[in-house]
Motif scaffolding. Sequence first.
Motif, PDB file in Angstrom:
ATOM      1  N   GLN A  11       0.832  -1.210   0.000  1.00 50.68           N
ATOM      2  CA  GLN A  11       0.000   0.000   0.000  1.00 50.68           C
ATOM      3  C   GLN A  11       0.864   1.257   0.000  1.00 50.68           C
ATOM      4  O   GLN A  11       0.553   2.243  -0.668  1.00 50.68           O
ATOM      5  N   LEU A  13      -0.847  -3.749  -9.164  1.00 43.95           N
ATOM      6  CA  LEU A  13      -2.247  -3.409  -8.969  1.00 43.95           C
ATOM      7  C   LEU A  13      -3.156  -4.421  -9.662  1.00 43.95           C
ATOM      8  O   LEU A  13      -4.170  -4.857  -9.094  1.00 43.95           O
ATOM      9  N   PHE A  14      -2.791  -4.817 -10.881  1.00 43.84           N
ATOM     10  CA  PHE A  14      -3.628  -5.747 -11.639  1.00 43.84           C
ATOM     11  C   PHE A  14      -3.693  -7.111 -10.963  1.00 43.84           C
ATOM     12  O   PHE A  14      -4.738  -7.773 -10.990  1.00 43.84           O
ATOM     13  N   GLU A  73      -3.739  -7.776  -7.899  1.00 38.62           N
ATOM     14  CA  GLU A  73      -4.704  -7.685  -6.813  1.00 38.62           C
ATOM     15  C   GLU A  73      -6.121  -7.515  -7.348  1.00 38.62           C
ATOM     16  O   GLU A  73      -7.059  -8.160  -6.873  1.00 38.62           O
ATOM     17  N   ARG A  74      -6.300  -6.681  -8.366  1.00 36.48           N
ATOM     18  CA  ARG A  74      -7.633  -6.335  -8.853  1.00 36.48           C
ATOM     19  C   ARG A  74      -8.313  -7.491  -9.577  1.00 36.48           C
ATOM     20  O   ARG A  74      -9.533  -7.676  -9.482  1.00 36.48           O
ATOM     21  N   TYR A  75      -7.544  -8.294 -10.314  1.00 34.93           N
ATOM     22  CA  TYR A  75      -8.143  -9.308 -11.170  1.00 34.93           C
ATOM     23  C   TYR A  75      -7.900 -10.744 -10.702  1.00 34.93           C
ATOM     24  O   TYR A  75      -8.189 -11.683 -11.449  1.00 34.93           O
ATOM     25  N   LYS A  76      -7.397 -10.922  -9.500  1.00 36.57           N
ATOM     26  CA  LYS A  76      -7.035 -12.265  -9.058  1.00 36.57           C
ATOM     27  C   LYS A  76      -8.225 -13.211  -8.959  1.00 36.57           C
ATOM     28  O   LYS A  76      -8.084 -14.430  -9.122  1.00 36.57           O
ATOM     29  N   LYS A 124     -11.021 -12.900 -10.938  1.00 33.05           N
ATOM     30  CA  LYS A 124     -11.785 -12.858 -12.180  1.00 33.05           C
ATOM     31  C   LYS A 124     -11.568 -14.137 -12.993  1.00 33.05           C
ATOM     32  O   LYS A 124     -10.447 -14.610 -13.154  1.00 33.05           O
ATOM     33  N   LYS A 146      -4.002 -12.477 -17.078  1.00 37.06           N
ATOM     34  CA  LYS A 146      -3.494 -13.105 -15.852  1.00 37.06           C
ATOM     35  C   LYS A 146      -2.320 -14.024 -16.165  1.00 37.06           C
ATOM     36  O   LYS A 146      -1.404 -14.164 -15.355  1.00 37.06           O
ATOM     37  N   HIS A 161     -12.251   5.826 -18.247  1.00 38.19           N
ATOM     38  CA  HIS A 161     -13.058   4.835 -17.537  1.00 38.19           C
ATOM     39  C   HIS A 161     -14.522   4.875 -17.975  1.00 38.19           C
ATOM     40  O   HIS A 161     -15.169   3.840 -18.130  1.00 38.19           O
ATOM     41  N   TRP A 182      -3.744   3.788 -10.001  1.00 35.59           N
ATOM     42  CA  TRP A 182      -4.974   3.037  -9.779  1.00 35.59           C
ATOM     43  C   TRP A 182      -6.059   3.322 -10.809  1.00 35.59           C
ATOM     44  O   TRP A 182      -7.079   2.659 -10.835  1.00 35.59           O
ATOM     45  N   GLU A 196      -6.907   0.255 -15.952  1.00 36.65           N
ATOM     46  CA  GLU A 196      -7.771  -0.918 -15.881  1.00 36.65           C
ATOM     47  C   GLU A 196      -7.894  -1.518 -17.272  1.00 36.65           C
ATOM     48  O   GLU A 196      -7.562  -0.881 -18.273  1.00 36.65           O
TER      49      GLU A 196
END
Length: 787
Positions: free
Chosen positions: A479, A523-524, A526-529, A531, A540, A739, A773, A776
């Motif tokens: 973080q 970041l990815f 964590e965000r897409y783990k 999906k 991935k 976005h 962040w 995406e």
Amino acid sequence: MEQRNIVLVSGSGVYGAVSKYITEFAAAFRELGYHTVILDGNLKSFRDKYRYLKEHISIYALVDCQAMVADVLPECLEDSSVPRVHYLCDHPLYLYERLERLNESDIILNVDARHTAYLKKYYPRLERVAYVPLSGTGADIQKPYQNREIGLLFTGSYWVPQMPVHKTAEMGFADSVKWSVQTMLTGNPYLSVEDALEKVLESCQVTVGREEFAAILSELSGVEFYAREYYRDRMIRTLLKAGVDVWVYGNGWEKLLCPGREHLHVMDGGAEVARRALGEAKIVLNIMPGFKAGFQERIAAAMLSGAVVVTDISDYLKENFSNGKEMVFYELDHLEELPSIIQSLQESPVRSEKIAENGKRVAQKQHTWMQRVIQMAEQIEVYHGKTADFEANAGGELTVPLCELRESYVVEEIGVRLSEEISRLNDLEHCGCAVQEDVDRLTGYLREWEKQLRERCGYRFFSGNNLEVFLADCGSVRQLLLMADGMLCGIREKYDAAALEEFASGLGAGENRLLYQKAVTRLFKERYKEKEDPWIKLWKQDLEAGTILQSCPGAVCARYEQAVSGLLYDASCDMFYVMIDGKPLYYPQEFSDEQVLERYRKLCEEQDRESAHCYRNGNLQIPDGAVIMDAGAAEGYFALTVIEHASRVYLTDRDERWNAAWQKTFAPYRDKVVFLHGVLGGSEAGCDVMTIDDIIGTGRLDFLKVDVGGAEQEVLLGAQKVLGNAAAMRCVVAAYHTHESEAQIEHILRENGFQTDRADGYFLHMDYEKPVWENELRHALVWAERN
């Protein structure tokens, strides 16, 4: 006693070897009573800082590594009032051009006694030449010897040895000389490259002068480097084949394929992680980098870390150390004995620990950077005609006031230093080596840089006391790193285009961009783990493989990793072009061949059939005689691929450089192509902005492609009459720039009676001026149809 001020010149990349040496020099000089300042010769602020120091203080000496000032401050070479100390960390043949610019007043310090002899023989005008061995820095965390978990460690990269010269019947004299030197070096590991060249020239009965000999030797850098890698390769192969486990840090080890490969343990991490690993290692393996009479940083660092050093021999090592007492020797011409030497140490832990203790004690007394800097300082004092008289703990650090620097220089320095610190901590955290001291160091830098931004540039990244709130809320190193990345991006985002251009032109720019990519990768993960989307799984897979994320999945990009072939040149118009479906696609005269190839490579990636950005996927059925608009045409790729179907094609782009290229590309179709240069906008567009409604008027439009860098919604709002009145029409609109683009584009089209669909797959538009962040995976295109 007068204040003795020393300016040390470094390069960007605090954690690179040479810059690390400069940092060590500065600390030691201060302990000896000197005042020091380190200037980064690769930053745009360098000359302003040096000029300020020159005007406001008396410079006692100028110190660099690799004679760097010959490139970044050549005018100083004419000033004999200030001694210049150049610490050459490699063979002088690699620094031929810089050495040619030095003069008799320069002090040259070499890390190998034979290098010193070489300079004295072939550069007699350089009168102040001396030998000062390398030193090193031990691990800051060291386990008791018997508790260490790494049995045998080697820190260094691997290159597959590739002979620079191959023997052929037709080789000329120059190549035959290189071949002979290459053969000698790989046949005798203790022969220096200059001795080998002398022997070859003598055997050919060729006599050359000193200057010509140095010039010839500089052409043998590839041969000298090959010899180093040849022996490194043989050393590691010998150990693995014998079943000896070796832990390695460095790049390229995945390329080593040999019997016993399962005994090679490749560890993640850069130089900082490797240094910490020394505190976990019982035995550290060394091979001299072509130093026949020198000492090596890896040896000093390992000894100071309490490990047993096993190294090949050099004249200096034989004269200053005893085999089996402070370190253990092996011979490169008897590598078959090395596995048994290692195994003997591993089977005798008490003996090994004693050797490690002896080595550490001797290194602390005689082989620290302080000892080396004392030798440098003695040379400086002799230059001034004085006897060395060091005043312990009386030195200090010099600074250049921020108010003396341009604002953009301050931004550049903050950005570069912040990038380096984040990169260092990210490396440590990724490998599980980060400790609280590292976290405290980064948070301290964040506070200082926030203060500098506020006081010098009038910019607060954090308002009020929010920085402390952010720091308090960071529950993990990850973080903290993401927050620091955000601060770096915010620094960029704040400044206008001119300042950003200057910031990006600094040496740190490439490092910053790579760092940004790494931050997005973290970041990815964590965000897409969680999906399970099959298209996201492609990304991935890239994450799991450690691939730096690009706009398209790695499997697509891999097809075009090298610059695609097929670049052609039209001398009649001085333009490069490529062939698309058998038709030439021209690029502006302003574009170099490298720029064209890079743009064409990206175009090939985006328009690959497996890319989410491919215009020719989906419901692209264009009837013959269609009226088509390519909005945001750039090179005109899309228009060229559909030109046969069209009765009329409108090309629009705001960049007027494309005009001449369009004229050539579409020359065969000139009767049905309309070129429009300018900005496309919405219904409230001003006099300098076109709208699609204005262009088409009461006419018809059968197919609309829009890709205008994030202004797609505005362009569609400027096409309300065309969209609303069309009896039948199809559209493909880029939806990845922001976005919210996709939803807004779909809404506008549906309001006008279109059915919409999204292109399969995802596209990554990495915006380096936005916080990390905000990146995406997004659908690249929206397809729309109205019947």
